[in-house]
Design a protein around this motif. Structure first.
Motif, mmCIF file in Angstrom:
data_model
loop_
_atom_site.group_PDB
_atom_site.id
_atom_site.type_symbol
_atom_site.label_atom_id
_atom_site.label_comp_id
_atom_site.label_asym_id
_atom_site.label_seq_id
_atom_site.Cartn_x
_atom_site.Cartn_y
_atom_site.Cartn_z
ATOM 1 N N GLN A 1 14.047 3.634 6.550
ATOM 2 C CA GLN A 1 12.995 3.853 5.551
ATOM 3 C C GLN A 1 12.385 2.521 5.105
ATOM 4 O O GLN A 1 11.168 2.409 4.957
ATOM 5 N N VAL A 2 13.221 1.507 4.900
ATOM 6 C CA VAL A 2 12.702 0.183 4.541
ATOM 7 C C VAL A 2 11.892 -0.389 5.696
ATOM 8 O O VAL A 2 10.843 -1.009 5.490
ATOM 9 N N PHE A 3 12.343 -0.150 6.921
ATOM 10 C CA PHE A 3 11.604 -0.615 8.094
ATOM 11 C C PHE A 3 10.252 0.094 8.205
ATOM 12 O O PHE A 3 9.246 -0.532 8.535
ATOM 13 N N ARG A 4 10.207 1.388 7.891
ATOM 14 C CA ARG A 4 8.926 2.117 7.892
ATOM 15 C C ARG A 4 7.965 1.506 6.871
ATOM 16 O O ARG A 4 6.775 1.345 7.129
ATOM 17 N N TRP A 5 8.509 1.184 5.678
ATOM 18 C CA TRP A 5 7.674 0.564 4.658
ATOM 19 C C TRP A 5 7.145 -0.783 5.143
ATOM 20 O O TRP A 5 5.974 -1.095 4.986
ATOM 21 N N TYR A 6 8.022 -1.586 5.730
ATOM 22 C CA TYR A 6 7.622 -2.909 6.236
ATOM 23 C C TYR A 6 6.517 -2.775 7.286
ATOM 24 O O TYR A 6 5.513 -3.492 7.238
ATOM 25 N N CYS A 7 6.694 -1.849 8.212
ATOM 26 C CA CYS A 7 5.691 -1.667 9.276
ATOM 27 C C CYS A 7 4.384 -1.094 8.732
ATOM 28 O O CYS A 7 3.314 -1.393 9.265
ATOM 29 N N SER A 8 4.447 -0.288 7.686
ATOM 30 C CA SER A 8 3.224 0.324 7.150
ATOM 31 C C SER A 8 2.283 -0.723 6.566
ATOM 32 O O SER A 8 1.070 -0.526 6.549
ATOM 33 N N GLY A 9 2.817 -1.842 6.106
ATOM 34 C CA GLY A 9 1.967 -2.897 5.570
ATOM 35 C C GLY A 9 1.205 -3.663 6.623
ATOM 36 O O GLY A 9 0.220 -4.333 6.324
ATOM 37 N N GLU B 1 -1.648 3.806 -7.937
ATOM 38 C CA GLU B 1 -0.958 4.904 -8.604
ATOM 39 C C GLU B 1 -0.036 5.548 -7.579
ATOM 40 O O GLU B 1 -0.487 6.016 -6.534
ATOM 41 N N VAL B 2 1.246 5.553 -7.881
ATOM 42 C CA VAL B 2 2.244 6.128 -6.980
ATOM 43 C C VAL B 2 2.638 7.493 -7.528
ATOM 44 O O VAL B 2 3.143 7.570 -8.655
ATOM 45 N N PRO B 3 2.397 8.573 -6.785
ATOM 46 C CA PRO B 3 2.727 9.906 -7.282
ATOM 47 C C PRO B 3 4.207 10.021 -7.660
ATOM 48 O O PRO B 3 5.088 9.710 -6.880
ATOM 49 N N GLY B 4 4.457 10.418 -8.888
ATOM 50 C CA GLY B 4 5.819 10.617 -9.359
ATOM 51 C C GLY B 4 6.551 9.352 -9.756
ATOM 52 O O GLY B 4 7.702 9.406 -10.173
ATOM 53 N N ALA B 5 5.922 8.184 -9.634
ATOM 54 C CA ALA B 5 6.620 6.933 -9.947
ATOM 55 C C ALA B 5 5.822 6.033 -10.889
ATOM 56 O O ALA B 5 6.314 4.995 -11.282
ATOM 57 N N LEU C 1 0.807 -1.212 0.000
ATOM 58 C CA LEU C 1 0.000 0.000 0.000
ATOM 59 C C LEU C 1 0.846 1.271 0.000
ATOM 60 O O LEU C 1 0.473 2.269 -0.588
ATOM 61 N N HIS C 2 1.980 1.244 0.653
ATOM 62 C CA HIS C 2 2.823 2.440 0.773
ATOM 63 C C HIS C 2 4.155 2.214 0.074
ATOM 64 O O HIS C 2 5.219 2.406 0.654
ATOM 65 N N VAL C 3 4.092 1.807 -1.183
ATOM 66 C CA VAL C 3 5.312 1.525 -1.933
ATOM 67 C C VAL C 3 6.156 2.791 -2.119
ATOM 68 O O VAL C 3 7.359 2.713 -2.331
ATOM 69 N N ASP C 4 5.554 3.964 -1.995
ATOM 70 C CA ASP C 4 6.314 5.207 -2.099
ATOM 71 C C ASP C 4 7.400 5.293 -1.033
ATOM 72 O O ASP C 4 8.466 5.880 -1.268
ATOM 73 N N LEU C 5 7.161 4.703 0.141
ATOM 74 C CA LEU C 5 8.194 4.684 1.181
ATOM 75 C C LEU C 5 9.396 3.862 0.740
ATOM 76 O O LEU C 5 10.544 4.213 1.007
ATOM 77 N N LEU C 6 9.133 2.774 0.048
ATOM 78 C CA LEU C 6 10.216 1.907 -0.417
ATOM 79 C C LEU C 6 10.987 2.556 -1.562
ATOM 80 O O LEU C 6 12.208 2.413 -1.655
ATOM 81 N N LEU C 7 10.296 3.283 -2.413
ATOM 82 C CA LEU C 7 10.957 3.934 -3.544
ATOM 83 C C LEU C 7 11.891 5.060 -3.105
ATOM 84 O O LEU C 7 12.827 5.403 -3.828
ATOM 85 N N ASP C 8 11.640 5.634 -1.940
ATOM 86 C CA ASP C 8 12.496 6.714 -1.438
ATOM 87 C C ASP C 8 13.793 6.196 -0.830
ATOM 88 O O ASP C 8 14.756 6.946 -0.694
ATOM 89 N N ALA C 9 13.851 4.929 -0.470
ATOM 90 C CA ALA C 9 15.021 4.383 0.240
ATOM 91 C C ALA C 9 16.326 4.489 -0.547
ATOM 92 O O ALA C 9 17.350 4.873 0.025
ATOM 93 N N PRO C 10 16.380 4.172 -1.837
ATOM 94 C CA PRO C 10 17.663 4.258 -2.548
ATOM 95 C C PRO C 10 18.208 5.677 -2.672
ATOM 96 O O PRO C 10 19.393 5.870 -2.923
ATOM 97 N N LEU C 11 17.359 6.669 -2.488
ATOM 98 C CA LEU C 11 17.794 8.053 -2.610
ATOM 99 C C LEU C 11 18.525 8.556 -1.365
ATOM 100 O O LEU C 11 19.186 9.591 -1.414
ATOM 101 N N LEU C 12 18.410 7.833 -0.264
ATOM 102 C CA LEU C 12 19.043 8.250 0.984
ATOM 103 C C LEU C 12 20.502 7.801 1.009
ATOM 104 O O LEU C 12 20.830 6.685 0.628
#
Length: 98
Positions: A50-58, A85-89, A30-41
């Motif tokens: 960030q990956v942990f936030r994505w995991y917990c959000s599910g 639909e993921v904004p910007g992705a 549901l919150h794949v946008d959190l996962l897409l932001d991880a490589p940018l850090l």
């Protein structure tokens, strides 16, 4: 009764969730946008968090107080598909089959 085989006990449908297990698995994306932001850090710890936030959000849809119910087991050949639909992705598509 003590010693009763619980595999033969019928569970009333009010104890079962309305969705199948395949549909519940889709909640993780549901919150794949959190996962897409991880490589940018740049910081490895921030990437991990960030990956942990994505995991917990599910898990937010799985464990709500008073709403923990057993999902229906998928039948052989059952499928479930959806997209977000993921904004910007673009679009994330999910397809699951038993």
């Amino acid at each position: 009764r003590p010693g009763q085989d619980l595999s033969k006990v019928l569970i009333p449908s009010c104890f079962l969730e309305r969705r199948s297990l395949l549909e519940k698995f889709a909640d993780a994306w549901l919150h794949v946008d959190l996962l897409l932001d991880a490589p940018l850090l740049l910081d490895p710890l921030e990437r991990f968090l960030q990956v942990f936030r994505w995991y917990c959000s599910g898990w937010q849809n799985h464990y709500r107080p008073g709403l923990i119910k057993k999902p229906y087991n998928p039948l052989i050949g059952e499928t479930f598909s959806c997209f977000w639909e993921v904004p910007g992705a673009g679009v994330t598509e999910y397809f699951a089959e038993q």
